[in-house]
Design a protein around this motif. Structure first.
Motif, PDB file in Angstrom:
ATOM      1  N   ALA A 122      -8.750  -9.383  -7.032  1.00 36.82           N
ATOM      2  CA  ALA A 122     -10.116  -9.821  -6.721  1.00 36.82           C
ATOM      3  C   ALA A 122     -10.268 -10.088  -5.227  1.00 36.82           C
ATOM      4  N   ARG A 123      -9.234 -10.643  -4.617  1.00 32.96           N
ATOM      5  CA  ARG A 123      -9.260 -10.916  -3.187  1.00 32.96           C
ATOM      6  C   ARG A 123      -9.350  -9.617  -2.378  1.00 32.96           C
ATOM      7  N   ALA A 124      -8.672  -8.569  -2.859  1.00 32.04           N
ATOM      8  CA  ALA A 124      -8.723  -7.276  -2.166  1.00 32.04           C
ATOM      9  C   ALA A 124     -10.138  -6.716  -2.156  1.00 32.04           C
ATOM     10  N   LYS A 129      -5.905  -6.102  10.219  1.00 30.11           N
ATOM     11  CA  LYS A 129      -5.361  -7.456  10.306  1.00 30.11           C
ATOM     12  C   LYS A 129      -6.215  -8.428   9.492  1.00 30.11           C
ATOM     13  N   GLU A 130      -7.514  -8.253   9.545  1.00 35.24           N
ATOM     14  CA  GLU A 130      -8.415  -9.110   8.761  1.00 35.24           C
ATOM     15  C   GLU A 130      -8.166  -8.934   7.271  1.00 35.24           C
ATOM     16  N   PHE A 131      -8.028  -7.674   6.818  1.00 33.47           N
ATOM     17  CA  PHE A 131      -7.841  -7.403   5.395  1.00 33.47           C
ATOM     18  C   PHE A 131      -6.504  -7.951   4.898  1.00 33.47           C
ATOM     19  N   GLY A 151     -12.921  -6.059   1.154  1.00 29.59           N
ATOM     20  CA  GLY A 151     -13.358  -4.719   1.521  1.00 29.59           C
ATOM     21  C   GLY A 151     -12.503  -3.590   1.018  1.00 29.59           C
ATOM     22  N   GLY A 152     -11.526  -3.880   0.157  1.00 28.58           N
ATOM     23  CA  GLY A 152     -10.714  -2.838  -0.453  1.00 28.58           C
ATOM     24  C   GLY A 152     -11.186  -2.534  -1.861  1.00 28.58           C
ATOM     25  N   THR A 153     -10.348  -1.858  -2.628  1.00 29.08           N
ATOM     26  CA  THR A 153     -10.643  -1.594  -4.034  1.00 29.08           C
ATOM     27  C   THR A 153      -9.443  -2.027  -4.870  1.00 29.08           C
ATOM     28  N   ALA A 154      -9.679  -2.215  -6.169  1.00 30.95           N
ATOM     29  CA  ALA A 154      -8.602  -2.630  -7.073  1.00 30.95           C
ATOM     30  C   ALA A 154      -8.812  -2.012  -8.440  1.00 30.95           C
ATOM     31  N   GLY A 155      -7.738  -1.468  -9.008  1.00 31.93           N
ATOM     32  CA  GLY A 155      -7.778  -1.043 -10.385  1.00 31.93           C
ATOM     33  C   GLY A 155      -7.627  -2.242 -11.309  1.00 31.93           C
ATOM     34  N   PRO A 182      -9.306  -1.022   3.230  1.00 35.61           N
ATOM     35  CA  PRO A 182     -10.586  -0.446   3.661  1.00 35.61           C
ATOM     36  C   PRO A 182     -10.489   0.976   4.212  1.00 35.61           C
ATOM     37  N   PHE A 183      -9.268   1.459   4.496  1.00 34.34           N
ATOM     38  CA  PHE A 183      -9.083   2.810   5.024  1.00 34.34           C
ATOM     39  C   PHE A 183      -8.618   3.785   3.949  1.00 34.34           C
ATOM     40  N   GLY A 184      -8.517   3.312   2.706  1.00 36.29           N
ATOM     41  CA  GLY A 184      -8.067   4.170   1.618  1.00 36.29           C
ATOM     42  C   GLY A 184      -6.575   4.195   1.405  1.00 36.29           C
TER      43      GLY A 184
END
Length: 257
Positions: A217-219, A27-29, A223-227, A243-245
Motif C-alpha cells: 500500500a505504501r508503494a 530517493k523519495e520513493f 507513486g509505484g504499483t503493487a500486485g 515510478p520508473f517501472g
C-alpha cells in the motif's frame, strides 16, 4: 538479521544497484518505502547515491538517461569475488560477455557488469572498503535474488561452471521449473526459474519487509504499483514497480517461535 563486515565467498549475491532517470524521485520513493537515508558519493564513472538503513549501506542508486531504462527495468545484483578481472575472463570463456569492463568504484570496490549466455545481466563485486550490503535478511534490506528465464538450462550450466554452484531441485514447488543454486559449502544463494512466458532472462530481486500488505500500500501511495499480496511457501509476497517501472518483489517471512 545479518550484519556483513567482510567480503563474502565467491558467487554470493552481495550488492545491488539501480539506474534511474530521476534520482531525486527515486530517493523519495525508496525512502518512503523502506525508510532509507542517503549518502552521496562519486567515482570515475560519475556520481552515485548509497542507500543507508540505520547508517549501514544496503544498496545504491545511480543516474541514467531515460533512454537507458526504456522497457523493463530491474535491480542489478552483484556476485562476490576476490578477483573481479579473473572471474570476468572466466565468464567470457564460459559463454558470457562483458557489458561494463572491470573498474574501481571509488575506494569501495572493483566491479564489472556481465551478461550470461541467456542474456541476463549481473555484476561482480570485489569488495575493498565496502564488502557489499552491510545489512541483509531483515526488513527493508535484500533477502533474495533469483534468475527467471525462458531458456533456463544454459543458465544453470553457466553458473554452476563459473561459480562452482551445485544444482538442487525444490520439492516444495513441484509444479515449477525451479532449481536452487548452492555454493560448495551448501549455502543457498538463489535459484533459476524456467519461465516460458518471460520476455527476457532477468535476475529478480526480493526485499524483506515487516508487513507485505502495508508496504504494498505504501508503494502505491508513493507513486509505484503493487500486485495483490499472496501467501507463498516461504513468505507472503507482492510484486511491485517503482515510478520508473522497475520490477521487484517484497516478502514477509512467517514468524518463528
Amino acid at each position: 538479521m545479518s550484519e556483513i563486515s567482510i567480503n563474502q565467498p565467491l558467487g554470493t549475491p552481495t550488492w545491488i544497484d539501480l539506474g534511474v532517470p530521476d534520482l531525486d524521485r527515486a530517493k523519495e520513493f525508496y525512502g518512503a518505502l523502506f525508510g532509507w537515508e542517503y549518502e552521496e558519493r562519486s567515482a570515475a564513472t560519475g556520481p552515485f547515491t548509497l542507500c543507508l538503513l540505520r547508517g549501514r549501506r544496503v544498496a545504491a542508486l545511480r543516474s541514467v538517461s531515460a533512454a537507458d531504462v526504456e522497457g523493463e527495468s530491474w535491480w542489478l545484483p552483484y556476485l562476490a569475488t576476490d578477483d573481479c578481472d579473473a572471474v570476468a575472463e572466466r565468464i567470457v570463456e564460459c559463454g558470457g560477455a562483458v557489458a561494463v569492463p572491470p573498474s574501481d568504484v571509488a575506494d569501495l570496490a572493483r566491479t564489472a557488469v556481465m551478461t550470461d549466455p541467456v542474456g541476463a545481466r549481473f555484476g561482480l563485486w570485489q569488495g575493498r572498503k565496502l564488502p557489499g550490503c552491510e545489512l541483509v535478511n531483515e526488513p527493508d534490506t535484500l533477502i533474495r535474488n533469483d534468475l527467471a528465464s525462458p531458456d533456463p538450462e544454459p543458465a544453470r550450466r553457466f553458473y554452476s561452471t563459473v561459480f562452482d554452484f551445485t544444482l538442487d531441485g525444490n520439492d516444495d514447488l513441484p509444479d515449477f521449473d525451479f532449481t536452487f543454486l548452492r555454493r560448495p559449502d551448501g549455502h543457498e544463494i538463489g535459484g533459476v526459474f524456467g519461465d516460458p512466458t518471460a520476455r527476457a532472462s532477468r535476475w529478480q530481486t526480493v526485499f524483506e519487509v515487516a508487513d507485505t500488505d502495508e508496504v504494498a500500500a505504501r508503494a502505491v501511495a508513493a507513486g509505484g504499483t503493487a500486485g495483490t499480496p499472496e501467501d507463498a511457501p516461504y513468505a507472503r509476497m507482492a510484486a511491485l514497480t517503482d515510478p520508473f517501472g522497475t520490477a521487484f518483489s517484497i516478502g514477509t517471512r512467517p514468524a518463528t517461535d
